[in-house]
Design a protein around this motif. Structure first.
Motif, PDB file in Angstrom:
ATOM      1  N   LEU A 136      -6.901  -9.345  -2.632  1.00 56.18           N
ATOM      2  CA  LEU A 136      -5.616  -9.727  -2.046  1.00 56.18           C
ATOM      3  C   LEU A 136      -4.713  -8.511  -1.981  1.00 56.18           C
ATOM      4  N   GLY A 137      -3.820  -8.513  -1.025  1.00 56.28           N
ATOM      5  CA  GLY A 137      -2.918  -7.378  -0.949  1.00 56.28           C
ATOM      6  C   GLY A 137      -1.738  -7.603  -0.035  1.00 56.28           C
ATOM      7  N   SER A 138      -0.744  -6.737  -0.184  1.00 55.65           N
ATOM      8  CA  SER A 138       0.435  -6.739   0.682  1.00 55.65           C
ATOM      9  C   SER A 138       0.727  -5.326   1.182  1.00 55.65           C
ATOM     10  N   SER A 139      -0.272  -4.431   1.048  1.00 56.97           N
ATOM     11  CA  SER A 139      -0.116  -3.047   1.502  1.00 56.97           C
ATOM     12  C   SER A 139      -1.470  -2.519   1.953  1.00 56.97           C
ATOM     13  N   THR A 140      -1.475  -1.280   2.437  1.00 56.69           N
ATOM     14  CA  THR A 140      -2.733  -0.696   2.908  1.00 56.69           C
ATOM     15  C   THR A 140      -3.646  -0.283   1.761  1.00 56.69           C
ATOM     16  N   ASP A 141      -3.120  -0.092   0.557  1.00 63.21           N
ATOM     17  CA  ASP A 141      -3.963   0.299  -0.581  1.00 63.21           C
ATOM     18  C   ASP A 141      -5.084  -0.703  -0.800  1.00 63.21           C
ATOM     19  N   SER A 142      -4.741  -1.968  -0.772  1.00 66.90           N
ATOM     20  CA  SER A 142      -5.732  -3.008  -1.012  1.00 66.90           C
ATOM     21  C   SER A 142      -6.755  -3.075   0.121  1.00 66.90           C
ATOM     22  N   ALA A 143      -6.340  -2.697   1.337  1.00 70.34           N
ATOM     23  CA  ALA A 143      -7.255  -2.725   2.483  1.00 70.34           C
ATOM     24  C   ALA A 143      -8.379  -1.714   2.295  1.00 70.34           C
ATOM     25  N   TYR A 144      -8.033  -0.521   1.853  1.00 73.62           N
ATOM     26  CA  TYR A 144      -9.058   0.492   1.583  1.00 73.62           C
ATOM     27  C   TYR A 144     -10.036   0.009   0.521  1.00 73.62           C
ATOM     28  N   LEU A 145      -9.498  -0.597  -0.529  1.00 73.11           N
ATOM     29  CA  LEU A 145     -10.334  -1.042  -1.642  1.00 73.11           C
ATOM     30  C   LEU A 145     -11.281  -2.161  -1.212  1.00 73.11           C
ATOM     31  N   ALA A 146     -10.757  -3.163  -0.510  1.00 71.88           N
ATOM     32  CA  ALA A 146     -11.598  -4.271  -0.049  1.00 71.88           C
ATOM     33  C   ALA A 146     -12.696  -3.765   0.883  1.00 71.88           C
ATOM     34  N   ALA A 147     -12.353  -2.780   1.714  1.00 67.29           N
ATOM     35  CA  ALA A 147     -13.326  -2.236   2.668  1.00 67.29           C
ATOM     36  C   ALA A 147     -14.451  -1.506   1.958  1.00 67.29           C
ATOM     37  N   VAL A 148     -14.121  -0.636   1.020  1.00 66.57           N
ATOM     38  CA  VAL A 148     -15.140   0.172   0.359  1.00 66.57           C
ATOM     39  C   VAL A 148     -16.014  -0.681  -0.558  1.00 66.57           C
ATOM     40  N   MET A 149     -15.464  -1.786  -1.070  1.00 66.20           N
ATOM     41  CA  MET A 149     -16.233  -2.660  -1.947  1.00 66.20           C
ATOM     42  C   MET A 149     -16.989  -3.737  -1.174  1.00 66.20           C
ATOM     43  N   GLY A 150     -16.732  -3.838   0.134  1.00 68.32           N
ATOM     44  CA  GLY A 150     -17.432  -4.826   0.939  1.00 68.32           C
ATOM     45  C   GLY A 150     -17.095  -6.255   0.563  1.00 68.32           C
ATOM     46  N   LEU A 151     -15.801  -6.511   0.337  1.00 63.42           N
ATOM     47  CA  LEU A 151     -15.343  -7.840  -0.086  1.00 63.42           C
ATOM     48  C   LEU A 151     -14.392  -8.424   0.950  1.00 63.42           C
ATOM     49  N   PRO A 152     -14.275  -9.748   1.015  1.00 61.12           N
ATOM     50  CA  PRO A 152     -13.316 -10.357   1.939  1.00 61.12           C
ATOM     51  C   PRO A 152     -11.889 -10.006   1.543  1.00 61.12           C
ATOM     52  N   TYR A 153     -10.997  -9.994   2.531  1.00 61.03           N
ATOM     53  CA  TYR A 153      -9.653  -9.459   2.349  1.00 61.03           C
ATOM     54  C   TYR A 153      -8.615 -10.477   2.811  1.00 61.03           C
ATOM     55  N   ALA A 154      -7.651 -10.787   1.942  1.00 57.88           N
ATOM     56  CA  ALA A 154      -6.559 -11.706   2.265  1.00 57.88           C
ATOM     57  C   ALA A 154      -5.235 -10.972   2.146  1.00 57.88           C
ATOM     58  N   PHE A 155      -4.392 -11.094   3.175  1.00 59.41           N
ATOM     59  CA  PHE A 155      -3.127 -10.353   3.210  1.00 59.41           C
ATOM     60  C   PHE A 155      -1.935 -11.299   3.068  1.00 59.41           C
ATOM     61  N   ALA A 156      -0.965 -10.864   2.252  1.00 62.07           N
ATOM     62  CA  ALA A 156       0.210 -11.686   1.934  1.00 62.07           C
ATOM     63  C   ALA A 156       1.311 -11.503   2.974  1.00 62.07           C
ATOM     64  N   SER A 157       1.004 -11.829   4.216  1.00 63.50           N
ATOM     65  CA  SER A 157       1.995 -11.633   5.285  1.00 63.50           C
ATOM     66  C   SER A 157       3.104 -12.674   5.237  1.00 63.50           C
ATOM     67  N   HIS A 158       2.993 -13.687   4.378  1.00 65.03           N
ATOM     68  CA  HIS A 158       4.044 -14.700   4.278  1.00 65.03           C
ATOM     69  C   HIS A 158       5.323 -14.163   3.646  1.00 65.03           C
ATOM     70  N   HIS A 174      -0.656  -5.272  10.126  1.00 62.80           N
ATOM     71  CA  HIS A 174      -1.532  -4.774  11.190  1.00 62.80           C
ATOM     72  C   HIS A 174      -2.239  -3.490  10.775  1.00 62.80           C
ATOM     73  N   ALA A 175      -1.529  -2.614  10.095  1.00 66.68           N
ATOM     74  CA  ALA A 175      -2.150  -1.374   9.624  1.00 66.68           C
ATOM     75  C   ALA A 175      -3.246  -1.671   8.615  1.00 66.68           C
ATOM     76  N   ALA A 176      -2.996  -2.618   7.722  1.00 66.83           N
ATOM     77  CA  ALA A 176      -3.979  -2.963   6.692  1.00 66.83           C
ATOM     78  C   ALA A 176      -5.231  -3.583   7.311  1.00 66.83           C
ATOM     79  N   LEU A 177      -5.056  -4.477   8.273  1.00 65.35           N
ATOM     80  CA  LEU A 177      -6.212  -5.092   8.931  1.00 65.35           C
ATOM     81  C   LEU A 177      -7.050  -4.051   9.665  1.00 65.35           C
ATOM     82  N   LYS A 178      -6.384  -3.115  10.318  1.00 70.73           N
ATOM     83  CA  LYS A 178      -7.097  -2.061  11.051  1.00 70.73           C
ATOM     84  C   LYS A 178      -7.905  -1.186  10.093  1.00 70.73           C
ATOM     85  N   ILE A 179      -7.292  -0.783   8.999  1.00 70.07           N
ATOM     86  CA  ILE A 179      -7.976   0.040   8.000  1.00 70.07           C
ATOM     87  C   ILE A 179      -9.180  -0.702   7.430  1.00 70.07           C
ATOM     88  N   TYR A 180      -8.975  -1.944   7.062  1.00 66.67           N
ATOM     89  CA  TYR A 180     -10.063  -2.733   6.466  1.00 66.67           C
ATOM     90  C   TYR A 180     -11.252  -2.838   7.415  1.00 66.67           C
TER      91      TYR A 180
END
Length: 332
Positions: free
Chosen positions: A171-193, A200-206
């Protein structure tokens, strides 16, 4: 309104929100009632989030509460959105969610976040002498995966937990978590609420950085949004004033329980607060079925997320249930 249902899984994020005039016990009963309702409607998941020292949020003991929800439902997936892993020993989390998965097999998700889920003073009380725990988040996830692995032959074992299929989400609300989810090959949930700025930047990075893993062969994204639906735009906008008032307490540093709605926010917020709140709540969709349908479709078109998870802070519990019912009718 489009007559073709939206082709996405639909899920719920609940915080066991405490209403003015009620107690956390009431919030727990409201959460179970909601979970049972959305299960009948065909929602995919019911997640709850760890927060601390907040009078409006009663989901602090997240794993305990998830057991209550799972025990009162039959088919819907139940999980954390999320457990703030730096607040806990990975072994304890493995044992807690191993217990849940053992009791309710095939229904448990484990969403992990690195934020404390509270203010810094409370974070220090939670983490005691380990105030740098958030910087060790990747190592903590790997330790947790080790305990849940069927291949664990080390001296420390998670019983129950070891060898069980418990999907882990980042889970994340910044791009840091996107990099981590991507490199670990795990599903990614973003706190856009509540933190839409880097969505958008986080989704693109992931998506660009994603590496297939034993857990996931291609990127899978979920975004959380606020939705309040009613028969008319006017009714939905009135219901939303409870949410606005509670959020104002966050902006002002004066937390409060969820209050009843008001006819108008005029005189309650000032121009700066209104602008700040609108910025934080960009991913908030309020209105009739037709209005929400248009808003949700536009959001999916822009983000291309694989799943939508929704939270709705509505004071009247019957109106909250109806909001989720109206929203579900828009989806295939």
């Amino acid at each position: 309104m489009n007559t073709t249902g939206i082709n996405r899984p639909l899920s719920v994020l609940d915080l066991a929100t405490v209403l003015e005039g009620q107690t956390p016990a009431d919030a727990f009963h409201n959460s179970l009632r909601l979970a049972q309702h959305v299960e009948k409607l065909g929602y995919k998941r019911f997640w709850m989030a760890e927060h601390h020292s907040m009078i409006s949020v009663a989901s602090s003991a997240t794993a305990v509460l998830l057991g209550y929800i799972a025990g009162g439902t039959k088919t819907i997936r139940v999980g954390s959105g999320g457990v703030m892993l730096p607040n806990h020993a990975p072994l304890v989390v493995a044992e807690q969610f191993g217990t849940l998965e053992s009791l309710y097999p095939g229904r448990i998700d484990l969403g992990l976040g690195r934020a404390p889920g509270t203010d810094q003073i409370t974070a220090r009380a939670l983490r005691r002498d380990h105030v740098a725990a958030a910087h060790e988040f990747p190592e903590q996830i790997q330790e947790l995966q080790h305990y849940l692995s069927a291949d664990n032959t080390g001296p420390v074992r998670a019983v129950p937990g070891e060898g069980l299929d418990i999907p882990i989400w980042i889970l994340g609300s910044s791009t840091d978590s996107a990099y981590l989810a991507a490199v670990m090959g795990l599903p990614y949930a973003f706190a856009s609420h509540f933190a839409p700025a880097q969505l958008h930047a986080a989704l693109k990075i992931y998506r660009q950085q994603f590496k297939p893993s034993e857990y996931l062969d291609k990127p899978y994204t979920m975004a959380c949004v606020n939705v309040i639906a009613a028969d008319t735009d006017a009714e939905a906008n009135r219901l939303a004033t409870s949410f606005y008032q509670m959020f104002l307490g966050v902006i002002r540093g004066k937390l409060r329980k969820l209050p009843p709605p008001v006819d108008s926010m005029d005189g309650i917020w000032n121009e700066y607060e209104y602008a700040h709140l609108q910025q934080m709540l960009t991913c908030t969709f309020i209105g009739s079925k037709a209005t929400v349908d248009t808003q949700i479709r536009q959001f999916i078109d822009v983000t291309a997320v694989d799943e939508i998870i929704v939270t709705a802070n509505v004071y009247d519990q019957d109106a909250r249930l109806k909001s989720y019912e109206l929203l579900r009718s828009l989806f295939a």
